[in-house]
Design an enzyme around this catalytic site. Sequence first.
Site, PDB file in Angstrom:
ATOM      1  N   TRP A 192       0.823  -1.215   0.000  1.00  0.00           N
ATOM      2  CA  TRP A 192       0.000   0.000   0.000  1.00  0.00           C
ATOM      3  C   TRP A 192       0.854   1.260   0.000  1.00  0.00           C
ATOM      4  CZ3 TRP A 192      -4.752  -0.528  -1.298  1.00  0.00           C
ATOM      5  CH2 TRP A 192      -5.535  -1.588  -0.839  1.00  0.00           C
TER       6      TRP A 192
ATOM      7  N   GLU B 291      -2.994   6.617   7.004  1.00  0.00           N
ATOM      8  CA  GLU B 291      -2.479   7.524   8.054  1.00  0.00           C
ATOM      9  C   GLU B 291      -3.209   7.293   9.370  1.00  0.00           C
ATOM     10  OE1 GLU B 291      -0.038   9.725   7.811  1.00  0.00           O
ATOM     11  OE2 GLU B 291       0.158  10.251   5.692  1.00  0.00           O
TER      12      GLU B 291
HETATM   13  P1  TGC Z   1       2.931   2.989  21.245  1.00  0.00           P
HETATM   14  O1  TGC Z   1       3.459   2.018  22.252  1.00  0.00           O
HETATM   15  O2  TGC Z   1       1.711   3.791  21.582  1.00  0.00           O
HETATM   16  O3  TGC Z   1       4.062   3.993  20.794  1.00  0.00           O
HETATM   17  C1  TGC Z   1       5.364   3.567  20.402  1.00  0.00           C
HETATM   18  C2  TGC Z   1       6.298   4.750  20.521  1.00  0.00           C
HETATM   19  O4  TGC Z   1       5.904   5.772  19.616  1.00  0.00           O
HETATM   20  C3  TGC Z   1       5.573   6.983  20.348  1.00  0.00           C
HETATM   21  N1  TGC Z   1       4.437   7.596  19.643  1.00  0.00           N
HETATM   22  C4  TGC Z   1       4.557   8.657  18.866  1.00  0.00           C
HETATM   23  N2  TGC Z   1       5.606   9.438  18.571  1.00  0.00           N
HETATM   24  C5  TGC Z   1       5.409  10.462  17.734  1.00  0.00           C
HETATM   25  N3  TGC Z   1       4.207  10.708  17.171  1.00  0.00           N
HETATM   26  C6  TGC Z   1       3.129   9.948  17.427  1.00  0.00           C
HETATM   27  N4  TGC Z   1       1.955  10.188  16.833  1.00  0.00           N
HETATM   28  C7  TGC Z   1       3.260   8.868  18.322  1.00  0.00           C
HETATM   29  N5  TGC Z   1       2.427   7.894  18.797  1.00  0.00           N
HETATM   30  C8  TGC Z   1       3.160   7.128  19.596  1.00  0.00           C
HETATM   31  C9  TGC Z   1       5.256   6.521  21.730  1.00  0.00           C
HETATM   32  O5  TGC Z   1       5.450   7.544  22.669  1.00  0.00           O
HETATM   33  C10 TGC Z   1       6.264   5.404  21.907  1.00  0.00           C
HETATM   34  O6  TGC Z   1       7.539   5.970  22.130  1.00  0.00           O
HETATM   35  P2  TGC Z   1       8.610   5.221  23.081  1.00  0.00           P
HETATM   36  O7  TGC Z   1       9.773   6.143  23.095  1.00  0.00           O
HETATM   37  O8  TGC Z   1       7.901   5.066  24.394  1.00  0.00           O
HETATM   38  O9  TGC Z   1       8.888   3.901  22.422  1.00  0.00           O
HETATM   39  O10 TGC Z   1       2.704   2.169  19.892  1.00  0.00           O
HETATM   40  P3  TGC Z   1       1.669   1.039  19.553  1.00  0.00           P
HETATM   41  O11 TGC Z   1       2.455  -0.097  18.990  1.00  0.00           O
HETATM   42  O12 TGC Z   1       0.752   0.765  20.700  1.00  0.00           O
HETATM   43  O13 TGC Z   1       0.829   1.689  18.355  1.00  0.00           O
HETATM   44  C11 TGC Z   1       0.084   2.835  18.565  1.00  0.00           C
HETATM   45  C12 TGC Z   1      -0.754   3.249  17.329  1.00  0.00           C
HETATM   46  C13 TGC Z   1      -1.791   2.207  17.012  1.00  0.00           C
HETATM   47  C14 TGC Z   1      -1.454   4.528  17.716  1.00  0.00           C
HETATM   48  C15 TGC Z   1       0.114   3.541  16.116  1.00  0.00           C
HETATM   49  O14 TGC Z   1       0.923   2.493  15.805  1.00  0.00           O
HETATM   50  C16 TGC Z   1      -0.659   3.983  14.908  1.00  0.00           C
HETATM   51  O15 TGC Z   1      -0.815   5.202  14.757  1.00  0.00           O
HETATM   52  N6  TGC Z   1      -1.165   3.097  13.977  1.00  0.00           N
HETATM   53  C17 TGC Z   1      -1.691   3.515  12.685  1.00  0.00           C
HETATM   54  C18 TGC Z   1      -0.665   3.220  11.614  1.00  0.00           C
HETATM   55  C19 TGC Z   1      -0.612   4.282  10.574  1.00  0.00           C
HETATM   56  O16 TGC Z   1      -1.093   5.393  10.708  1.00  0.00           O
HETATM   57  N7  TGC Z   1       0.029   3.964   9.470  1.00  0.00           N
HETATM   58  C20 TGC Z   1       0.192   4.942   8.407  1.00  0.00           C
HETATM   59  C21 TGC Z   1       1.119   4.429   7.317  1.00  0.00           C
HETATM   60  S1  TGC Z   1       1.654   5.679   6.209  1.00  0.00           S
HETATM   61  C22 TGC Z   1       0.324   6.072   5.302  1.00  0.00           C
HETATM   62  O17 TGC Z   1      -0.750   5.628   5.520  1.00  0.00           O
HETATM   63  C23 TGC Z   1       0.555   7.039   4.194  1.00  0.00           C
HETATM   64  S2  TGC Z   1      -0.853   7.295   3.256  1.00  0.00           S
HETATM   65  C24 TGC Z   1      -0.372   8.313   2.022  1.00  0.00           C
HETATM   66  C25 TGC Z   1      -0.709   9.748   2.276  1.00  0.00           C
HETATM   67  O18 TGC Z   1      -0.468  10.273   3.355  1.00  0.00           O
HETATM   68  O19 TGC Z   1      -1.233  10.410   1.419  1.00  0.00           O
HETATM   69  P1  FAD Z   2      -6.007  -3.120   9.473  1.00  0.00           P
HETATM   70  O1  FAD Z   2      -4.962  -2.627  10.399  1.00  0.00           O
HETATM   71  O2  FAD Z   2      -6.004  -4.570   9.126  1.00  0.00           O
HETATM   72  O3  FAD Z   2      -7.426  -2.709  10.061  1.00  0.00           O
HETATM   73  C1  FAD Z   2      -8.645  -3.326   9.651  1.00  0.00           C
HETATM   74  C2  FAD Z   2      -9.758  -2.818  10.553  1.00  0.00           C
HETATM   75  O4  FAD Z   2      -9.491  -3.199  11.904  1.00  0.00           O
HETATM   76  C3  FAD Z   2      -9.861  -1.282  10.541  1.00  0.00           C
HETATM   77  O5  FAD Z   2     -11.214  -0.907  10.608  1.00  0.00           O
HETATM   78  C4  FAD Z   2      -9.162  -0.887  11.844  1.00  0.00           C
HETATM   79  O6  FAD Z   2      -9.652   0.335  12.373  1.00  0.00           O
HETATM   80  C5  FAD Z   2      -9.526  -2.056  12.750  1.00  0.00           C
HETATM   81  N1  FAD Z   2      -8.561  -2.210  13.847  1.00  0.00           N
HETATM   82  C6  FAD Z   2      -7.233  -2.499  13.768  1.00  0.00           C
HETATM   83  N2  FAD Z   2      -6.688  -2.544  14.992  1.00  0.00           N
HETATM   84  C7  FAD Z   2      -7.685  -2.273  15.878  1.00  0.00           C
HETATM   85  C8  FAD Z   2      -7.745  -2.155  17.289  1.00  0.00           C
HETATM   86  N3  FAD Z   2      -6.678  -2.301  18.077  1.00  0.00           N
HETATM   87  N4  FAD Z   2      -8.950  -1.875  17.844  1.00  0.00           N
HETATM   88  C9  FAD Z   2     -10.065  -1.693  17.078  1.00  0.00           C
HETATM   89  N5  FAD Z   2     -10.065  -1.809  15.737  1.00  0.00           N
HETATM   90  C10 FAD Z   2      -8.886  -2.073  15.140  1.00  0.00           C
HETATM   91  N6  FAD Z   2       1.102   2.894   4.182  1.00  0.00           N
HETATM   92  C11 FAD Z   2       2.399   3.284   4.110  1.00  0.00           C
HETATM   93  O7  FAD Z   2       3.230   2.861   4.907  1.00  0.00           O
HETATM   94  N7  FAD Z   2       2.815   4.154   3.154  1.00  0.00           N
HETATM   95  C12 FAD Z   2       1.962   4.669   2.237  1.00  0.00           C
HETATM   96  O8  FAD Z   2       2.366   5.479   1.399  1.00  0.00           O
HETATM   97  C13 FAD Z   2       0.599   4.257   2.258  1.00  0.00           C
HETATM   98  N8  FAD Z   2      -0.267   4.683   1.301  1.00  0.00           N
HETATM   99  C14 FAD Z   2      -1.552   4.173   1.260  1.00  0.00           C
HETATM  100  C15 FAD Z   2      -2.385   4.484   0.195  1.00  0.00           C
HETATM  101  C16 FAD Z   2      -3.661   3.923   0.114  1.00  0.00           C
HETATM  102  C17 FAD Z   2      -4.529   4.224  -1.063  1.00  0.00           C
HETATM  103  C18 FAD Z   2      -4.131   3.104   1.171  1.00  0.00           C
HETATM  104  C19 FAD Z   2      -5.520   2.524   1.130  1.00  0.00           C
HETATM  105  C20 FAD Z   2      -3.305   2.797   2.222  1.00  0.00           C
HETATM  106  C21 FAD Z   2      -1.998   3.306   2.278  1.00  0.00           C
HETATM  107  N9  FAD Z   2      -1.116   2.948   3.310  1.00  0.00           N
HETATM  108  C22 FAD Z   2       0.202   3.355   3.272  1.00  0.00           C
HETATM  109  C23 FAD Z   2      -1.510   1.958   4.300  1.00  0.00           C
HETATM  110  C24 FAD Z   2      -2.455   2.504   5.388  1.00  0.00           C
HETATM  111  O9  FAD Z   2      -1.772   3.282   6.288  1.00  0.00           O
HETATM  112  C25 FAD Z   2      -3.125   1.292   6.055  1.00  0.00           C
HETATM  113  O10 FAD Z   2      -4.061   0.781   5.120  1.00  0.00           O
HETATM  114  C26 FAD Z   2      -3.796   1.669   7.348  1.00  0.00           C
HETATM  115  O11 FAD Z   2      -2.865   2.041   8.327  1.00  0.00           O
HETATM  116  C27 FAD Z   2      -4.682   0.526   7.899  1.00  0.00           C
HETATM  117  O12 FAD Z   2      -4.009  -0.692   7.859  1.00  0.00           O
HETATM  118  P2  FAD Z   2      -4.725  -1.982   7.201  1.00  0.00           P
HETATM  119  O13 FAD Z   2      -5.233  -1.583   5.857  1.00  0.00           O
HETATM  120  O14 FAD Z   2      -3.754  -3.099   7.267  1.00  0.00           O
HETATM  121  O15 FAD Z   2      -5.980  -2.263   8.110  1.00  0.00           O
END
Ligand code: TGC
Ligand code: FAD
Length: 392
Positions: free
Chosen positions: A169, A371
């Site tokens: 992704w 995100e």
């Molecule tokens: P957790 O134990 O809560 O935290 C681990 C360490 O990270 C620190 N931390 C942060 N630091 C900076 N900014 C934040 N927002 C932070 N949130 C947490 C935290 O203090 C800790 O630090 P340390 O020093 O104690 O180790 O981590 P967890 O494993 O329980 O996970 C927490 C959770 C679920 C909130 C986090 O992993 C999360 O946000 N999950 C969502 C994943 C996500 O957003 N993926 C995005 C991929 S990139 C993307 O989607 C690009 S799309 C393309 C576009 O933007 O257009």
């Molecule tokens: P999952 O994590 O499998 O989640 C599935 C469902 O379960 C969701 O409804 C979620 O809310 C729920 N869920 C998960 N955990 C919990 C919990 N603890 N409690 C309750 N509900 C929960 N990633 C990158 O790294 N780089 C990129 O450039 C990037 N670009 C993207 C572009 C597109 C078009 C898309 C669709 C995604 C992209 N992503 C990228 C990935 C994106 O960040 C992930 O899709 C997103 O973080 C969710 O992960 P997942 O799809 O594996 O869903």
Amino acid sequence: MRTDLYQGHDYYNMDDLLSEEHKLIRETARAWVKQEVSPIIEKAFEDGKFPRHLLKGIGEIGGFGPYIPVEYGGAGLDQISYGLIMQELERCDSGLRSTSSVQSSLVMYPIWKYGNEEQRMKYLPKLATGEMIGCFGLTEPDHGSNPGGMTTNFKDMGDHYLLNGAKMWISNAPFADIAVVWAKDESGRIHGLVVERGMEGFSTPTMGGKWSLRASDTGELIFEDVKVPKENLLPNKSGLGAPLGCLDSARYGIAWGAIGAALDCYDVALRYSKERIQFDRPIAGFQLQQKKLAEMITEITKAQLLTFRLGQLRNEGKATSAQISMAKRNNVDMAINIAREARQILGGMGIINEYPIMRHMMNLESVITYEGTHDVHLLITGLDITGENAFK
Ligand code: TGC
Ligand code: FAD
């Protein structure tokens, strides 16, 4: 082809809070979008390809690294300016904003914040102009919301690192020159590595079949015994907090961007409702349609206020990750609901590509997931206010 008649909507005189420079930056972005992107966006969406000739123009309006210091080629702007640019880009298409977000906050930001001076000078100026394009590899096939579980890893081989694993992704992956990749070292600690196209064992297959964000290219990153030079490791921060810090910046930009998509849907629906005659009068005169339009501008105005305040906090370095989560979640949800309501106001015309509504609606299904999903951001707020972790 539809003429882009968009005009901003400012119900609470938010413009009074902007500087002349802010307004100029916004107008420059808007004019470029109207001239260069609006005429081709529907075709790009249909073709399922990001129009790469736009990269230079995004760089020229400050859309790559708006807040990165000028000495590294960035525009050196404040956080409100950054937000306004994201708003104008996503007003046209979420995929356009995505390209800018990834390059700015997920590639330039970590190189600027976690890289050394040599890495900054090598990559940032070219990324700022769009001459070089980057992508960000955090998500894996089995680790989306839980990136800390990642299995992509690297071993220290003495004179280089050996990288193995896969990311999924990944926006911009199919044509990126570099990838900022998050991987675990032998002790399980997460680090950022800059992987360059052309390194043996590194491939970026395109992911097809998307019904959303079609004007943005998405792909995988595959690493099979990739030899990464040691100087490509970002030395100044490690741990999950490093990639999450980049997400804070990108999520903030999305909060602004989503308002842009909502404004476009509202703008189109308002104009259409005044022109469309049924039962011998404009549909804008029917109470049911007014309810939809009035609620739209109310929700947009609330999001504008929330986001402007968040921008002030960001400028002061005081915004918390949880505050950013709240704005990302609220604004994307607001925008997707407005897109759905706007589509209804347009009746059958709401589903065809003469109007942007359906495209925005489909795009926002990605934005509400990437995100950090809608649910993940709710749980971040829940944790912040209760101190209880409901993730695990
Ligand atoms: P957790 O134990 O809560 O935290 C681990 C360490 O990270 C620190 N931390 C942060 N630091 C900076 N900014 C934040 N927002 C932070 N949130 C947490 C935290 O203090 C800790 O630090 P340390 O020093 O104690 O180790 O981590 P967890 O494993 O329980 O996970 C927490 C959770 C679920 C909130 C986090 O992993 C999360 O946000 N999950 C969502 C994943 C996500 O957003 N993926 C995005 C991929 S990139 C993307 O989607 C690009 S799309 C393309 C576009 O933007 O257009
Ligand atoms: P999952 O994590 O499998 O989640 C599935 C469902 O379960 C969701 O409804 C979620 O809310 C729920 N869920 C998960 N955990 C919990 C919990 N603890 N409690 C309750 N509900 C929960 N990633 C990158 O790294 N780089 C990129 O450039 C990037 N670009 C993207 C572009 C597109 C078009 C898309 C669709 C995604 C992209 N992503 C990228 C990935 C994106 O960040 C992930 O899709 C997103 O973080 C969710 O992960 P997942 O799809 O594996 O869903």
